[in-house]
Design a protein around this motif. Structure first.
Motif, PDB file in Angstrom:
ATOM      1  N   THR A  21       0.817  -1.213   0.000  1.00 60.21           N
ATOM      2  CA  THR A  21       0.000   0.000   0.000  1.00 60.21           C
ATOM      3  C   THR A  21       0.853   1.267   0.000  1.00 60.21           C
ATOM      4  OG1 THR A  21      -0.172  -0.120   2.405  1.00 60.21           O
ATOM      5  CG2 THR A  21      -1.977  -1.080   1.136  1.00 60.21           C
ATOM      6  N   TRP A  22       2.039   1.213   0.580  1.00 61.46           N
ATOM      7  CA  TRP A  22       2.910   2.382   0.676  1.00 61.46           C
ATOM      8  C   TRP A  22       3.752   2.605  -0.579  1.00 61.46           C
ATOM      9  CZ3 TRP A  22       7.560   0.288  -0.165  1.00 61.46           C
ATOM     10  CH2 TRP A  22       7.772  -1.035   0.229  1.00 61.46           C
ATOM     11  N   CYS A  23       3.653   1.721  -1.535  1.00 60.01           N
ATOM     12  CA  CYS A  23       4.520   1.726  -2.724  1.00 60.01           C
ATOM     13  C   CYS A  23       3.902   2.576  -3.838  1.00 60.01           C
ATOM     14  CB  CYS A  23       4.713   0.277  -3.171  1.00 60.01           C
ATOM     15  SG  CYS A  23       5.371   0.057  -4.817  1.00 60.01           S
ATOM     16  N   GLY A  24       4.557   3.681  -4.185  1.00 58.44           N
ATOM     17  CA  GLY A  24       4.093   4.563  -5.251  1.00 58.44           C
ATOM     18  C   GLY A  24       3.970   3.861  -6.601  1.00 58.44           C
ATOM     19  N   PRO A  25       5.017   3.163  -7.053  1.00 59.77           N
ATOM     20  CA  PRO A  25       4.924   2.450  -8.321  1.00 59.77           C
ATOM     21  C   PRO A  25       3.791   1.406  -8.337  1.00 59.77           C
ATOM     22  CG  PRO A  25       7.210   2.672  -7.694  1.00 59.77           C
ATOM     23  CD  PRO A  25       6.394   3.146  -6.524  1.00 59.77           C
ATOM     24  N   CYS A  26       3.514   0.791  -7.182  1.00 59.80           N
ATOM     25  CA  CYS A  26       2.414  -0.185  -7.100  1.00 59.80           C
ATOM     26  C   CYS A  26       1.076   0.507  -7.356  1.00 59.80           C
ATOM     27  CB  CYS A  26       2.380  -0.839  -5.721  1.00 59.80           C
ATOM     28  SG  CYS A  26       3.876  -1.758  -5.306  1.00 59.80           S
ATOM     29  N   GLN A  27       0.931   1.713  -6.828  1.00 60.08           N
ATOM     30  CA  GLN A  27      -0.303   2.481  -7.032  1.00 60.08           C
ATOM     31  C   GLN A  27      -0.433   2.898  -8.494  1.00 60.08           C
ATOM     32  OE1 GLN A  27      -0.145   5.596  -4.078  1.00 60.08           O
ATOM     33  NE2 GLN A  27      -0.186   4.134  -2.393  1.00 60.08           N
ATOM     34  N   THR A  28       0.696   3.187  -9.136  1.00 61.43           N
ATOM     35  CA  THR A  28       0.697   3.520 -10.564  1.00 61.43           C
ATOM     36  C   THR A  28       0.286   2.309 -11.392  1.00 61.43           C
ATOM     37  OG1 THR A  28       2.457   5.146 -10.231  1.00 61.43           O
ATOM     38  CG2 THR A  28       2.155   4.318 -12.479  1.00 61.43           C
ATOM     39  N   LEU A  29       0.732   1.130 -10.973  1.00 60.28           N
ATOM     40  CA  LEU A  29       0.472  -0.103 -11.713  1.00 60.28           C
ATOM     41  C   LEU A  29      -0.975  -0.585 -11.584  1.00 60.28           C
ATOM     42  CD1 LEU A  29       1.794  -2.318 -13.457  1.00 60.28           C
ATOM     43  CD2 LEU A  29       2.394  -3.496 -11.331  1.00 60.28           C
ATOM     44  N   ALA A  30      -1.637  -0.277 -10.475  1.00 62.45           N
ATOM     45  CA  ALA A  30      -2.987  -0.804 -10.199  1.00 62.45           C
ATOM     46  C   ALA A  30      -3.984  -0.545 -11.339  1.00 62.45           C
ATOM     47  CB  ALA A  30      -3.508  -0.266  -8.871  1.00 62.45           C
ATOM     48  N   PRO A  31      -4.140   0.694 -11.833  1.00 57.79           N
ATOM     49  CA  PRO A  31      -5.102   0.895 -12.930  1.00 57.79           C
ATOM     50  C   PRO A  31      -4.657   0.235 -14.242  1.00 57.79           C
ATOM     51  CG  PRO A  31      -4.003   2.958 -12.387  1.00 57.79           C
ATOM     52  CD  PRO A  31      -3.591   1.947 -11.361  1.00 57.79           C
ATOM     53  N   ILE A  32      -3.363   0.080 -14.432  1.00 55.72           N
ATOM     54  CA  ILE A  32      -2.847  -0.608 -15.630  1.00 55.72           C
ATOM     55  C   ILE A  32      -3.264  -2.077 -15.578  1.00 55.72           C
ATOM     56  CG2 ILE A  32      -0.748  -1.336 -16.848  1.00 55.72           C
ATOM     57  CD1 ILE A  32       0.542   1.325 -15.778  1.00 55.72           C
ATOM     58  N   LEU A  33      -3.127  -2.689 -14.408  1.00 55.34           N
ATOM     59  CA  LEU A  33      -3.530  -4.090 -14.249  1.00 55.34           C
ATOM     60  C   LEU A  33      -5.032  -4.255 -14.453  1.00 55.34           C
ATOM     61  CD1 LEU A  33      -1.341  -5.284 -11.247  1.00 55.34           C
ATOM     62  CD2 LEU A  33      -1.055  -5.800 -13.677  1.00 55.34           C
ATOM     63  N   LYS A  34      -5.818  -3.287 -14.003  1.00 53.66           N
ATOM     64  CA  LYS A  34      -7.266  -3.343 -14.224  1.00 53.66           C
ATOM     65  C   LYS A  34      -7.568  -3.303 -15.722  1.00 53.66           C
ATOM     66  CE  LYS A  34     -11.686  -1.147 -13.258  1.00 53.66           C
ATOM     67  NZ  LYS A  34     -12.192  -1.614 -14.532  1.00 53.66           N
ATOM     68  N   ASP A  35      -6.886  -2.432 -16.456  1.00 52.84           N
ATOM     69  CA  ASP A  35      -7.072  -2.354 -17.910  1.00 52.84           C
ATOM     70  C   ASP A  35      -6.686  -3.669 -18.587  1.00 52.84           C
ATOM     71  OD1 ASP A  35      -7.977   0.234 -17.724  1.00 52.84           O
ATOM     72  OD2 ASP A  35      -6.107   1.151 -18.429  1.00 52.84           O
ATOM     73  N   VAL A  36      -5.588  -4.272 -18.131  1.00 48.15           N
ATOM     74  CA  VAL A  36      -5.135  -5.548 -18.700  1.00 48.15           C
ATOM     75  C   VAL A  36      -6.170  -6.632 -18.414  1.00 48.15           C
ATOM     76  CG1 VAL A  36      -3.371  -7.359 -18.517  1.00 48.15           C
ATOM     77  CG2 VAL A  36      -2.687  -4.953 -18.659  1.00 48.15           C
ATOM     78  N   LYS A  37      -6.685  -6.674 -17.184  1.00 47.24           N
ATOM     79  CA  LYS A  37      -7.722  -7.652 -16.819  1.00 47.24           C
ATOM     80  C   LYS A  37      -8.963  -7.443 -17.683  1.00 47.24           C
ATOM     81  CE  LYS A  37     -10.334 -10.557 -14.556  1.00 47.24           C
ATOM     82  NZ  LYS A  37     -10.527 -11.817 -15.227  1.00 47.24           N
ATOM     83  N   ASP A  38      -9.369  -6.186 -17.873  1.00 48.26           N
ATOM     84  CA  ASP A  38     -10.530  -5.890 -18.711  1.00 48.26           C
ATOM     85  C   ASP A  38     -10.292  -6.344 -20.153  1.00 48.26           C
ATOM     86  OD1 ASP A  38     -11.783  -4.799 -16.502  1.00 48.26           O
ATOM     87  OD2 ASP A  38     -11.426  -2.713 -17.094  1.00 48.26           O
ATOM     88  N   HIS A  39      -9.065  -6.190 -20.629  1.00 44.48           N
ATOM     89  CA  HIS A  39      -8.702  -6.592 -21.990  1.00 44.48           C
ATOM     90  C   HIS A  39      -8.900  -8.099 -22.203  1.00 44.48           C
ATOM     91  CE1 HIS A  39      -6.354  -6.568 -25.756  1.00 44.48           C
ATOM     92  NE2 HIS A  39      -5.759  -7.660 -25.292  1.00 44.48           N
ATOM     93  N   TYR A  40      -8.503  -8.891 -21.201  1.00 41.38           N
ATOM     94  CA  TYR A  40      -8.565 -10.352 -21.324  1.00 41.38           C
ATOM     95  C   TYR A  40      -9.845 -10.969 -20.774  1.00 41.38           C
ATOM     96  CZ  TYR A  40      -3.739 -10.450 -22.837  1.00 41.38           C
ATOM     97  OH  TYR A  40      -2.580 -10.258 -23.553  1.00 41.38           O
ATOM     98  N   GLY A  41     -10.528 -10.276 -19.904  1.00 40.26           N
ATOM     99  CA  GLY A  41     -11.753 -10.825 -19.309  1.00 40.26           C
ATOM    100  C   GLY A  41     -11.479 -12.109 -18.555  1.00 40.26           C
ATOM    101  N   ASP A  42     -12.279 -13.143 -18.830  1.00 45.65           N
ATOM    102  CA  ASP A  42     -12.168 -14.418 -18.112  1.00 45.65           C
ATOM    103  C   ASP A  42     -10.933 -15.228 -18.492  1.00 45.65           C
ATOM    104  OD1 ASP A  42     -14.494 -13.851 -16.801  1.00 45.65           O
ATOM    105  OD2 ASP A  42     -15.762 -15.062 -18.114  1.00 45.65           O
TER     106      ASP A  42
END
Length: 99
Positions: A21-42
């Protein structure tokens, strides 16, 4: 740990995100991972693991920095990298390694 291994073995493609939670780069990555998950779906399972809440699991994967991403395909680790990647980079990596 058994449940964790079950998820890796049950799903064709699994992306694990070791973060904090304290990691800045992790917070930057979170919405990118959501976009990737949305791209692939199930076709893709994304697991987010907080290294501070899951120290033993993080140690068992030799996670030394966050974010660390590990990709599994058909139960086998096929890729690993620490740091932030773009959606395009992640999609490319997943496409190359996924079943």
């Amino acid at each position: 740990m058994a449940n964790f291994k079950e998820i890796i073995n049950k799903n064709k493609t699994v992306l694990i995100d070791f973060s904090a939670t304290w990691c800045g780069p992790c917070q930057t990555l979170a919405p990118i991972l959501k976009d990737v998950k949305d791209h692939y779906g199930d076709r893709l399972t994304v697991i987010k693991i907080d290294v501070d809440k899951n120290e033993a699991l993080s140690r068992s994967f030799a996670v030394q920095g966050v974010p660390t991403l590990i990709l599994y395909s058909n139960g086998n680790q096929v890729w690993r990298q620490s740091g932030v990647l773009t959606k395009r980079e992640l999609v490319s990596i997943i496409d190359v390694h996924s079943a």
